[in-house]
Design a protein around this motif. Structure first.
Motif, mmCIF file in Angstrom:
data_model
loop_
_atom_site.group_PDB
_atom_site.id
_atom_site.type_symbol
_atom_site.label_atom_id
_atom_site.label_comp_id
_atom_site.label_asym_id
_atom_site.label_seq_id
_atom_site.Cartn_x
_atom_site.Cartn_y
_atom_site.Cartn_z
ATOM 1 N N SER A 1 0.712 -1.316 -0.169
ATOM 2 C CA SER A 1 -0.085 -0.195 -0.012
ATOM 3 C C SER A 1 0.763 1.176 0.141
ATOM 4 N N GLN B 1 -3.101 5.973 1.314
ATOM 5 C CA GLN B 1 -4.377 5.831 1.523
ATOM 6 C C GLN B 1 -5.085 6.835 1.274
ATOM 7 N N ASP C 1 -7.309 3.159 -6.302
ATOM 8 C CA ASP C 1 -8.779 2.883 -5.819
ATOM 9 C C ASP C 1 -9.535 3.932 -5.433
ATOM 10 N N ARG C 2 -10.924 3.968 -5.518
ATOM 11 C CA ARG C 2 -11.861 4.748 -5.063
ATOM 12 C C ARG C 2 -12.583 4.080 -4.086
ATOM 13 N N GLY C 3 -12.406 4.362 -2.785
ATOM 14 C CA GLY C 3 -13.376 3.736 -1.763
ATOM 15 C C GLY C 3 -13.748 2.617 -1.930
ATOM 16 N N GLN C 4 -15.005 2.342 -1.142
ATOM 17 C CA GLN C 4 -15.813 0.938 -1.303
ATOM 18 C C GLN C 4 -16.869 1.072 -2.352
ATOM 19 N N ASP C 5 -17.102 -0.008 -3.069
ATOM 20 C CA ASP C 5 -18.195 0.090 -3.947
ATOM 21 C C ASP C 5 -19.437 -0.579 -3.545
ATOM 22 N N ASN D 1 -15.647 -4.133 -1.808
ATOM 23 C CA ASN D 1 -14.533 -4.275 -2.786
ATOM 24 C C ASN D 1 -14.068 -2.698 -3.109
ATOM 25 N N ASP D 2 -12.714 -2.626 -3.220
ATOM 26 C CA ASP D 2 -12.271 -1.283 -3.803
ATOM 27 C C ASP D 2 -12.835 -1.199 -5.382
ATOM 28 N N THR E 1 -6.782 5.713 -3.267
ATOM 29 C CA THR E 1 -5.863 4.821 -2.418
ATOM 30 C C THR E 1 -5.030 4.167 -3.462
#
Lengths: 207, 207
Positions: free
Chosen positions: B32, B35, B53-57, B61-62, B87
DNA sequence: CGAAGTATTGAAAAGCATCAAAAGTGGTGG
DNA sequence: CCACCACTTTTGATGCTTTTCAATACTTCG
């Protein structure tokens, strides 16, 4: 070659004031805003949705590069190269204004904001290619609804061509046709300006 | 939060970077890098591939936002917000250097170049979600091979996790596993197939 | 009116997802 | 060093979704 270039307002078709620096320009659905390789400047989208394409993908089809909705900047690369690297078309009726803040070249902060917006937009577009057909199409219409004045898109009246929807979502025209028919039957859930809550209702109701 | 030190032996904690302006940092696959929400600065990728990645979907999951390969800038939004909006994780072993040109804030031209590169990258990534599974995976590996030193990726040795490949291409892990098996059986023809001349050069020159 | 593009619909098939289970991998502590 | 755990990868069987192919209608515009 259609002449729409220039932020000075000269040579513009049917526009009112040549004096004002940021003269809004209106483009009907399907209209070509600029072609890759042409000279020109950057624009800010103030209404509607613009589709950006990168040349041919080998089969003669344009390959989608990005979308731009209200508030987004298109053609920023001209500030560096002087020419457009993508081709822009109006997905829906849309309005643009030349992007020259207060008559000057956009500054540091303006560029950063444009970059940040572009990154966010891209994540949205990428998400349009995940999940089932019905979800993808509904999501696209949701994104576009932000840029439509009035409720026409919501009512399903002034949709983009199915071919455009298909190319953006990565589906076929036939699948899009069937999907939209299905969404209409369900009362177009999720198309009203938010999305997530209405989306889930649709899932729960079955199809 | 774990601090990863550069391969040169400097134990960096970020603050010391005022002294050593462009100290390369190395990250192993899967590591990583930063973040979303953290404070930090922009980086230039000089080796390897980074996943943003953009936050949670919604399912935990990212959601993929973008990829960055050699030459790309990541975290440019920190110049505006001071914090990361995405992230970042190392898809393959990769090397980054802080993006501060000549010890100063990147200028107009640097930003424009970053923006132009980002737009091109977007188009590449979007294309990874079109076509058949074998083509998608082969295209991704092709893109990534530009950032891998040596032929390991081509030989299938140091691939990203299947899960990452799956999320990037919009396929399932099982399909990716089967696809890679198939590509191996075919001698990875898909890697030279569609587009990249550089691929062939790479193959020919032999690492 | 006719032509070209656009949209709709059907039937069959391909491709991929899903579910399930087993085998491989890497790291940890006894 | 081994046992163990968590995670990743592989493989199979089955069925759903979407594509494909084809034919027909609808629209727009010169």
């Amino acid at each position: 070659m259609v002449e729409f270039s220039g932020s000075d307002g000269f040579g513009m078709t049917g526009d009112l004031s040549d004096l004002v620096v940021n003269t809004p320009r209106h483009f009907p659905r399907g209209y070509s805003i600029y072609q890759a390789g042409e000279k020109g400047g950057a624009w800010r989208v103030v209404a509607g949705t613009v589709r950006l394409d990168r040349g041919q993908d080998g089969d003669g089809n344009d390959a989608l590069a990005s979308l731009a909705v209200v508030g987004d900047i298109i053609g920023a690369e001209t500030l560096l190269f002087g020419r457009y690297t993508f081709t822009a078309r109006a997905l829906s009726d849309c309005t643009l204004i030349p992007w020259n803040e207060y008559g000057e070249r956009p500054g540091h902060e303006g560029l950063l904001k444009a970059l940040a917006r572009a990154e966010q937009r891209f994540a949205d577009i990428l998400a349009l290619r995940t999940g089932r057909a019905a979800d993808r199409v509904a999501r696209l219409l949701s994104i576009m609804s932000f840029g439509v004045v009035g409720r026409r898109t919501l009512a399903g009246q002034v949709l983009p061509r199915l071919r455009d929807i298909a190319e953006i979502t990565g589906l076929t025209i036939e699948t899009v046709s069937r999907t939209i028919k299905q969404l209409r039957g369900e009362g177009l859930p999720g198309l009203t300006d938010g999305q997530s809550t209405a989306e889930k209702e649709k899932d729960a109701s079955g199809r």
